[in-house]
Design a protein around this motif. Structure first.
Motif, short mmCIF file in Angstrom:
data_model
loop_
_atom_site.label_atom_id
_atom_site.label_comp_id
_atom_site.label_asym_id
_atom_site.label_seq_id
_atom_site.Cartn_x
_atom_site.Cartn_y
_atom_site.Cartn_z
N ARG A 158 0.84 -1.21 0.00
CA ARG A 158 0.00 0.00 0.00
C ARG A 158 0.87 1.25 0.00
N GLY A 163 -1.69 3.38 -1.58
CA GLY A 163 -2.96 2.98 -0.99
C GLY A 163 -4.06 2.71 -2.00
N GLN A 167 -10.65 -1.93 -1.37
CA GLN A 167 -10.54 -2.42 -0.01
C GLN A 167 -11.49 -3.59 0.18
#
Length: 174
Positions: A158, A163, A167
C-alpha cells in the motif's frame, strides 16, 4: 469452378501455413503485452527474411483487426488455432496452460535463475495461465507466513502504490 495455379514466386502452401503460425505467435505476444516473447519471435523472423518496421506494422494492423472482429476469448482461440497449424518444428512458442508452468517459474525465481525466468516468459506469449498459476501459488503460501508477516507485506504494498486498490471487507479477508 475457378482453377488456381501456383505462381513461380509464390510461397508453397506449407510455407504459407508456417508464416501464418509465426504471425499468430507474434500477435499473441503483442496482444498480451509480452515484449520479451514478441522480441524473440521477431528476432527469429529477422534471421530469416523480415524487417522490423514492416513486421511491427503488420502485427499492429492484425491486432487491431482481431480486437475489432472478435471478443477476446474468441480472438485468442483463433490465434491459437492458427499457431497450431504450423508444420513440425516451425515455432517454439508455448501457447496454453500445458506449456506455461508456474511451478517452473517459481523454482527459477527461488533459485535466482534470471536467465531461466526470462526464457520462460519469452517463450510464453500468452502469460495468462502463468500469472494465474503464480497467483494461486502465492495464495497457497500465505497461510505459511508467520503471524503479522502478511500485514507487513500488504502495508508495504500500500505504501508503494499509494494505498490504491479496492478495499476488501474484514469478513472476506479470511
Amino acid at each position: 469452378m475457378v482453377a488456381t495455379r501456383e505462381l513461380a514466386d509464390e510461397l508453397p502452401m506449407l510455407e504459407v501455413e508456417a508464416a501464418k503460425a509465426r504471425a499468430a505467435a507474434l500477435l499473441l505476444a503483442f496482444r498480451h503485452g509480452n515484449q520479451l516473447s514478441f522480441d524473440a519471435q521477431l528476432e527469429r523472423l529477422f534471421a530469416e527474411h523480415a524487417e522490423r518496421e514492416v513486421a511491427t506494422l503488420l502485427v499492429w494492423i492484425a491486432a487491431e483487426a482481431v480486437r475489432k472482429a472478435y471478443v477476446p476469448e474468441a480472438g485468442d482461440r483463433v490465434l491459437r488455432a492458427l499457431a497450431r497449424r504450423a508444420p513440425a518444428d516451425t515455432t517454439g512458442v508455448l501457447l496454453d496452460e500445458d506449456g506455461a508452468c508456474p511451478a517452473t517459474l517459481i523454482e527459477a525465481v527461488h533459485a535466482g535463475d534470471v536467465a531461466g525466468v526470462r526464457a520462460l516468459v519469452a517463450a510464453t506469449p500468452d502469460t495468462t495461465y502463468l500469472v494465474g498459476g503464480l497467483l494461486q501459488a502465492v495464495a497457497m503460501m500465505l497461510p505459511l507466513l508467520p503471524d503479522g508477516e502478511c500485514d507487513e507485506i500488504t502495508a508495504e504494498l500500500r505504501r508503494r502504490h499509494g494505498g490504491r486498490g479496492v478495499q476488501v471487507p474484514e469478513a472476506r479477508r479470511r
